[in-house]
Write a protein that holds these residues in place. Structure first.
Motif, PDB file in Angstrom:
ATOM      1  N   ALA A 118      33.242  -4.329 -28.393  1.00 22.00           N
ATOM      2  CA  ALA A 118      32.985  -3.954 -27.004  1.00 22.00           C
ATOM      3  C   ALA A 118      32.101  -2.715 -26.909  1.00 22.00           C
ATOM      4  O   ALA A 118      31.175  -2.656 -26.095  1.00 22.00           O
ATOM      5  N   THR A 119      32.371  -1.708 -27.742  1.00 23.67           N
ATOM      6  CA  THR A 119      31.579  -0.485 -27.695  1.00 23.67           C
ATOM      7  C   THR A 119      30.157  -0.739 -28.162  1.00 23.67           C
ATOM      8  O   THR A 119      29.185  -0.294 -27.536  1.00 23.67           O
ATOM      9  N   SER A 120      29.999  -1.449 -29.265  1.00 26.47           N
ATOM     10  CA  SER A 120      28.656  -1.752 -29.756  1.00 26.47           C
ATOM     11  C   SER A 120      27.885  -2.609 -28.771  1.00 26.47           C
ATOM     12  O   SER A 120      26.683  -2.415 -28.567  1.00 26.47           O
ATOM     13  N   ASP A 121      28.568  -3.560 -28.143  1.00 25.08           N
ATOM     14  CA  ASP A 121      27.899  -4.410 -27.149  1.00 25.08           C
ATOM     15  C   ASP A 121      27.463  -3.596 -25.937  1.00 25.08           C
ATOM     16  O   ASP A 121      26.374  -3.804 -25.392  1.00 25.08           O
ATOM     17  N   ALA A 122      28.302  -2.660 -25.504  1.00 22.56           N
ATOM     18  CA  ALA A 122      27.940  -1.815 -24.360  1.00 22.56           C
ATOM     19  C   ALA A 122      26.748  -0.932 -24.709  1.00 22.56           C
ATOM     20  O   ALA A 122      25.850  -0.730 -23.873  1.00 22.56           O
ATOM     21  N   TYR A 123      26.720  -0.417 -25.927  1.00 19.53           N
ATOM     22  CA  TYR A 123      25.579   0.378 -26.386  1.00 19.53           C
ATOM     23  C   TYR A 123      24.307  -0.469 -26.338  1.00 19.53           C
ATOM     24  O   TYR A 123      23.263  -0.034 -25.835  1.00 19.53           O
ATOM     25  N   GLY A 124      24.382  -1.692 -26.843  1.00 22.47           N
ATOM     26  CA  GLY A 124      23.222  -2.575 -26.841  1.00 22.47           C
ATOM     27  C   GLY A 124      22.756  -2.912 -25.441  1.00 22.47           C
ATOM     28  O   GLY A 124      21.541  -2.953 -25.170  1.00 22.47           O
ATOM     29  N   ARG A 125      23.693  -3.150 -24.524  1.00 24.13           N
ATOM     30  CA  ARG A 125      23.322  -3.438 -23.128  1.00 24.13           C
ATOM     31  C   ARG A 125      22.600  -2.254 -22.510  1.00 24.13           C
ATOM     32  O   ARG A 125      21.631  -2.425 -21.755  1.00 24.13           O
ATOM     33  N   PHE A 126      23.041  -1.060 -22.811  1.00 22.03           N
ATOM     34  CA  PHE A 126      22.389   0.129 -22.268  1.00 22.03           C
ATOM     35  C   PHE A 126      20.948   0.229 -22.757  1.00 22.03           C
ATOM     36  O   PHE A 126      20.040   0.524 -21.984  1.00 22.03           O
ATOM     37  N   VAL A 127      20.729  -0.032 -24.039  1.00 20.18           N
ATOM     38  CA  VAL A 127      19.370   0.015 -24.579  1.00 20.18           C
ATOM     39  C   VAL A 127      18.470  -0.972 -23.847  1.00 20.18           C
ATOM     40  O   VAL A 127      17.358  -0.642 -23.417  1.00 20.18           O
ATOM     41  N   VAL A 128      18.938  -2.205 -23.673  1.00 14.22           N
ATOM     42  CA  VAL A 128      18.131  -3.257 -23.045  1.00 14.22           C
ATOM     43  C   VAL A 128      17.923  -2.997 -21.555  1.00 14.22           C
ATOM     44  O   VAL A 128      16.821  -3.191 -21.028  1.00 14.22           O
ATOM     45  N   GLU A 129      18.967  -2.537 -20.882  1.00 14.26           N
ATOM     46  CA  GLU A 129      18.911  -2.436 -19.426  1.00 14.26           C
ATOM     47  C   GLU A 129      18.377  -1.105 -18.919  1.00 14.26           C
ATOM     48  O   GLU A 129      17.832  -1.040 -17.805  1.00 14.26           O
ATOM     49  N   GLN A 130      18.495  -0.042 -19.713  1.00 11.17           N
ATOM     50  CA  GLN A 130      18.143   1.285 -19.210  1.00 11.17           C
ATOM     51  C   GLN A 130      17.145   2.056 -20.070  1.00 11.17           C
ATOM     52  O   GLN A 130      16.320   2.800 -19.539  1.00 11.17           O
ATOM     53  N   VAL A 131      17.218   1.907 -21.381  1.00 11.41           N
ATOM     54  CA  VAL A 131      16.391   2.742 -22.251  1.00 11.41           C
ATOM     55  C   VAL A 131      14.970   2.211 -22.351  1.00 11.41           C
ATOM     56  O   VAL A 131      13.999   2.970 -22.268  1.00 11.41           O
ATOM     57  N   VAL A 132      14.829   0.911 -22.541  1.00 14.00           N
ATOM     58  CA  VAL A 132      13.521   0.295 -22.740  1.00 14.00           C
ATOM     59  C   VAL A 132      13.182  -0.547 -21.515  1.00 14.00           C
ATOM     60  O   VAL A 132      13.953  -1.407 -21.111  1.00 14.00           O
ATOM     61  N   ARG A 133      12.008  -0.294 -20.948  1.00 10.58           N
ATOM     62  CA  ARG A 133      11.621  -0.941 -19.693  1.00 10.58           C
ATOM     63  C   ARG A 133      11.631  -2.466 -19.806  1.00 10.58           C
ATOM     64  O   ARG A 133      12.144  -3.161 -18.936  1.00 10.58           O
ATOM     65  N   ASN A 134      11.035  -2.977 -20.869  1.00  6.78           N
ATOM     66  CA  ASN A 134      10.990  -4.428 -21.101  1.00  6.78           C
ATOM     67  C   ASN A 134      11.714  -4.713 -22.415  1.00  6.78           C
ATOM     68  O   ASN A 134      11.108  -5.037 -23.429  1.00  6.78           O
ATOM     69  N   GLY A 135      13.037  -4.595 -22.363  1.00  4.93           N
ATOM     70  CA  GLY A 135      13.838  -4.598 -23.576  1.00  4.93           C
ATOM     71  C   GLY A 135      13.850  -5.912 -24.330  1.00  4.93           C
ATOM     72  O   GLY A 135      14.119  -5.934 -25.527  1.00  4.93           O
ATOM     73  N   ARG A 136      13.562  -7.019 -23.639  1.00  2.00           N
ATOM     74  CA  ARG A 136      13.569  -8.329 -24.299  1.00  2.00           C
ATOM     75  C   ARG A 136      12.159  -8.908 -24.408  1.00  2.00           C
ATOM     76  O   ARG A 136      11.976 -10.119 -24.486  1.00  2.00           O
ATOM     77  N   ILE A 137      11.147  -8.054 -24.438  1.00  5.85           N
ATOM     78  CA  ILE A 137       9.762  -8.521 -24.487  1.00  5.85           C
ATOM     79  C   ILE A 137       9.491  -9.342 -25.744  1.00  5.85           C
ATOM     80  O   ILE A 137       8.655 -10.256 -25.730  1.00  5.85           O
ATOM     81  N   GLY A 138      10.188  -9.056 -26.838  1.00  2.63           N
ATOM     82  CA  GLY A 138       9.941  -9.791 -28.077  1.00  2.63           C
ATOM     83  C   GLY A 138      10.074 -11.285 -27.904  1.00  2.63           C
ATOM     84  O   GLY A 138       9.215 -12.055 -28.346  1.00  2.63           O
ATOM     85  N   ARG A 139      11.129 -11.730 -27.232  1.00  2.00           N
ATOM     86  CA  ARG A 139      11.348 -13.173 -27.063  1.00  2.00           C
ATOM     87  C   ARG A 139      10.447 -13.768 -25.988  1.00  2.00           C
ATOM     88  O   ARG A 139      10.222 -14.974 -25.968  1.00  2.00           O
ATOM     89  N   ARG A 140       9.936 -12.944 -25.100  1.00  2.00           N
ATOM     90  CA  ARG A 140       9.109 -13.424 -23.996  1.00  2.00           C
ATOM     91  C   ARG A 140       7.623 -13.455 -24.324  1.00  2.00           C
ATOM     92  O   ARG A 140       6.841 -14.106 -23.632  1.00  2.00           O
ATOM     93  N   LEU A 141       7.231 -12.753 -25.378  1.00  3.46           N
ATOM     94  CA  LEU A 141       5.820 -12.462 -25.591  1.00  3.46           C
ATOM     95  C   LEU A 141       4.980 -13.708 -25.852  1.00  3.46           C
ATOM     96  O   LEU A 141       3.880 -13.854 -25.299  1.00  3.46           O
ATOM     97  N   ALA A 142       5.451 -14.623 -26.688  1.00  7.82           N
ATOM     98  CA  ALA A 142       4.669 -15.825 -26.988  1.00  7.82           C
ATOM     99  C   ALA A 142       4.436 -16.648 -25.727  1.00  7.82           C
ATOM    100  O   ALA A 142       3.321 -17.125 -25.473  1.00  7.82           O
ATOM    101  N   GLY A 143       5.469 -16.795 -24.909  1.00  8.69           N
ATOM    102  CA  GLY A 143       5.322 -17.547 -23.670  1.00  8.69           C
ATOM    103  C   GLY A 143       4.374 -16.876 -22.693  1.00  8.69           C
ATOM    104  O   GLY A 143       3.557 -17.546 -22.044  1.00  8.69           O
ATOM    105  N   LEU A 144       4.477 -15.561 -22.582  1.00  4.94           N
ATOM    106  CA  LEU A 144       3.556 -14.822 -21.709  1.00  4.94           C
ATOM    107  C   LEU A 144       2.112 -15.003 -22.164  1.00  4.94           C
ATOM    108  O   LEU A 144       1.208 -15.196 -21.344  1.00  4.94           O
ATOM    109  N   ALA A 145       1.899 -14.939 -23.477  1.00  5.01           N
ATOM    110  CA  ALA A 145       0.548 -15.099 -24.006  1.00  5.01           C
ATOM    111  C   ALA A 145       0.006 -16.493 -23.704  1.00  5.01           C
ATOM    112  O   ALA A 145      -1.156 -16.644 -23.299  1.00  5.01           O
ATOM    113  N   GLU A 146       0.823 -17.502 -23.885  1.00  6.97           N
ATOM    114  CA  GLU A 146       0.371 -18.861 -23.610  1.00  6.97           C
ATOM    115  C   GLU A 146       0.055 -19.064 -22.133  1.00  6.97           C
ATOM    116  O   GLU A 146      -0.936 -19.718 -21.783  1.00  6.97           O
ATOM    117  N   ARG A 147       0.882 -18.494 -21.268  1.00  2.00           N
ATOM    118  CA  ARG A 147       0.615 -18.631 -19.830  1.00  2.00           C
ATOM    119  C   ARG A 147      -0.648 -17.881 -19.420  1.00  2.00           C
ATOM    120  O   ARG A 147      -1.281 -18.217 -18.407  1.00  2.00           O
TER     121      ARG A 147
END
Length: 258
Positions: free
Chosen positions: A156-185
């Motif tokens: 629970a603590t590690s998951d909450a830490y990870g959620r904070f990084v994705v939701e608050q620390v990094v503006r586009n925290g999940r860009i890695g998985r989105r990048l190929a699709g964005l490039a193709e579009r």
């Protein structure tokens, strides 16, 4: 707080990361995928202090050119100082959303952990596509912070830490998985996506890259972690066998010739 943790981000963070075994590894991969040749004109988006610019200049030779752009005046100054002896390299302060370059003016474009921070990754990709000549190539390296794993005293603590990084620390925290699709579009033909997973077994080494303690403190302030949970998590990191990992994706994207 144990001395192994850095409580503020050091001024030389980008240079230090670029010089690390981890940084050298994915930068060498990205450079190889750029497939640089003499006479190429290269654009480095968000060049920071310019770590990659000398390598590109050597690869394209005296008949090529390298342009590094960054929005941060301090980074631009450090990059200019680094390449002041290289006649084929220019560094400009510019917004990667609005490059001001002519259509089809570069052969290669590169970005390294830049799109995770920008306001509109799609717009940056569109600008990159526009600036590339037909048949040109972009190589884009971005982490996906949703892949961050840190072994702690409880999930629970590690998951909450990870959620904070994705939701608050990094503006586009999940860009890695989105990048190929964005490039193709955008119109790119994505040739391949290469995952690079960093695995840390030393807490000090991990903290130098991930900022574990300072991010955990911010997570408490933002309400993602309770004080007691943060203290127990930090103690676990320093007293138990350590493990953390995160995956960066190198996307190789070509502008079609026609």
């Amino acid at each position: 707080m144990p001395d192994i943790f850095e409580l503020s981000r050091p001024d030389d963070y980008l240079e230090r990361l670029a010089a690390s075994d981890l940084g050298r590894g994915w930068k060498a991969l990205a450079t190889a995928e750029l497939d640089l040749h003499h006479g190429h004109d290269v654009l480095d988006l968000g060049c920071g202090p310019g770590a990659d610019l000398p390598t590109y200049a050597a690869a394209v030779g005296p008949s090529g050119s390298v342009l590094g752009v960054d929005h941060d005046a301090g980074a631009v100054a450090r990059a200019r100082a680094l390449v002041r002896h290289l006649a084929t390299v220019r560094v400009a302060e510019a917004d990667v959303h609005r490059l001001g370059l002519a259509d089809g003016s570069v052969d290669r474009a590169h970005s390294d952990r830049v799109l995770q921070h920008v306001a509109d990754p799609g717009l940056v990709l569109a600008e990159t596509f526009r600036a590339l000549r037909p048949g040109g190539r972009a190589v884009l390296a971005e982490p996906d912070w949703g892949t961050l794993v840190v072994d702690g005293p409880d999930a629970a603590t590690s998951d909450a830490y990870g959620r904070f990084v994705v939701e608050q620390v990094v503006r586009n925290g999940r860009i890695g998985r989105r990048l190929a699709g964005l490039a193709e579009r955008t119109g790119f033909a994505v040739e391949r996506v290469v995952p690079v997973t960093a695995v840390f077994r030393d807490v000090h080494e991990a903290d130098q890259v991930l900022g574990l303690a300072r991010v955990a403190r911010r997570a408490v302030e933002a309400g993602y972690l309770h004080e007691r949970a943060e203290a127990r998590w930090t103690e676990h990191l320093t007293t138990q066998p350590f493990f953390a990992s995160v995956t960066l994706f190198v996307v190789v994207a070509d502008r079609p010739s026609a």
